[in-house]
Design an enzyme around this catalytic site. Structure first.
Site, PDB file in Angstrom:
ATOM      1  CG  HIS A   1      -2.230  -0.800  -7.059  1.00 40.26           C
ATOM      2  ND1 HIS A   1      -2.726  -0.059  -6.018  1.00 40.26           N
ATOM      3  CD2 HIS A   1      -2.132  -2.080  -6.576  1.00 40.26           C
ATOM      4  CE1 HIS A   1      -2.938  -0.836  -4.962  1.00 40.26           C
ATOM      5  NE2 HIS A   1      -2.572  -2.063  -5.280  1.00 40.26           N
TER       6      HIS A   1
ATOM      7  CD  GLU B   1      -2.536   3.251  -5.981  1.00 38.19           C
ATOM      8  OE1 GLU B   1      -1.494   2.731  -5.588  1.00 38.19           O
ATOM      9  OE2 GLU B   1      -3.590   2.592  -6.174  1.00 38.19           O
TER      10      GLU B   1
ATOM     11  NE  ARG C   1      -4.332  -1.217   0.041  1.00 35.17           N
ATOM     12  CZ  ARG C   1      -4.542  -2.219  -0.794  1.00 35.17           C
ATOM     13  NH1 ARG C   1      -3.583  -2.582  -1.630  1.00 35.17           N
ATOM     14  NH2 ARG C   1      -5.691  -2.857  -0.801  1.00 35.17           N
TER      15      ARG C   1
END
Length: 326
Positions: free
Chosen positions: A283, A264, A235
């Site tokens: 990601h 993000e 994370r």
């Protein structure tokens, strides 16, 4: 089944849809941004027993309380930091993760970032395309014999440890509590301070909680070895990105590989994106075709087990207290 099962995300693997269709679930896909307001509205539209959560939408206590029919929130993956676990437990809503389904893919990406940084693959590729030919002067760094420190020792970290050992690395790890590190896979560090000081490469695999948010701050980055590498496929908010930017610009760290950021997608002017020797991917560590199918199927099976009152895989339950009798 009278109440619908809903997927909060843009798609679901056909094999996962089949698992849910077999139990008569009404699968409703939600596209576009999934906000708390939208969640509350959608669940008010029709009583909803189960949610399959892709991405990381916010399931606040208010959102959870807005639907008394809710029985399970199943994550398409592993991170559930967007869910108010206490509120879910109070309402006896199970929160479940998809087991080991995406761990091999995330572990592979972690190793890929380590190798790419260790051998300067990205920068050498750019220089070669621009006309340079650095064969006479370049000296790379082998990973064999180097120490890899794993912060967190869950499913993904264990896969990373096995691969790292096969590549000849020494592995140290720190779990959530003492005794959780398998001695066959890694040596257990006494604490985070020791892990940071002995590791040539530090890889983050911890969940995001109030205790871990910003855990890799300026002081801990400074405690790392000069020339070390930081990897984060967990994370983004585990890391103080401004402090990391400073550590990279100063040369204290030789590089960093991030598959996740605090914001993000990031703003284009985010300082961390201008740091040297940084590889950033969007990601996507778990986003292989095989991983997406495995993860979707596992999440769907979690839901089917709850709704059909089958045996539940307790290893996938984040809040086992929700299983206790009222």
């Amino acid at each position: 089944m009278a109440d619908p099962f809903r997927v909060f995300g843009d798609n679901l693997a056909p094999a996962a849809v089949n698992v849910l269709s077999e139990i008569g679930a009404d699968v409703v896909l939600m596209r576009d941004a999934v906000t708390p307001e939208r969640l509350t509205h959608e669940m008010a539209t029709a009583p909803t027993q189960a949610i399959l959560m892709r991405g990381n939408p916010v399931f606040s206590s208010a959102v959870i309380a807005s639907n008394p029919h809710l029985r399970v929130i199943a994550k398409h993956g592993a991170g559930v930091d967007g869910v108010d676990i206490d509120a879910a437990t109070k309402q006896r809503v199970l929160v479940m993760v998809a087991g080991d389904a995406n761990a091999p893919a995330v572990a592979e990406h972690t190793i890929a970032l380590i190798l790419a940084l260790g051998r300067d693959v990205v920068s050498l590729n750019a220089r070669t395309h621009s006309g340079a030919w650095d064969r006479a002067t370049y000296r790379g760094r082998e990973i064999r014999g180097r120490t890899l420190g794993l912060v967190g020792f869950g499913r993904i970290a264990r896969h990373v440890a096995r691969t790292a050992a096969a590549l000849g690395m020494n592995v140290v790890a720190l779990g959530r509590s003492k005794g959780r590190v398998d001695p066959a896979l890694a040596r257990e560090a006494a604490d985070l301070a020791e892990l940071l000081t002995v590791s040539d490469i530090v890889s983050l695999h911890a969940p995001l909680t109030d205790a871990t948010r910003g855990m890799i701050d300026a002081a801990r980055l400074n405690a790392m070895k000069s020339g070390a590498i930081l990897i984060n496929t967990a994370r983004g908010a585990l890391v103080d990105e401004d402090a990391l930017c400073t550590a990279l610009k100063s040369g204290h760290l030789a590089g960093a590989g991030l598959d996740t950021l605090a914001q993000e997608p990031p703003a284009k002017d985010r300082p961390i994106l201008q740091a040297p020797n940084l590889i950033v991917t969007p990601h996507i560590a778990a986003q292989t075709g095989a991983s997406i199918t495995r993860t979707g199927v596992e999440a769907a099976r979690n839901i089917a087990a709850v709704l059909m009152r089958r045996d539940i895989d307790r290893a996938n339950v984040v809040n086992p207290a929700a299983l206790d009798p009222p």
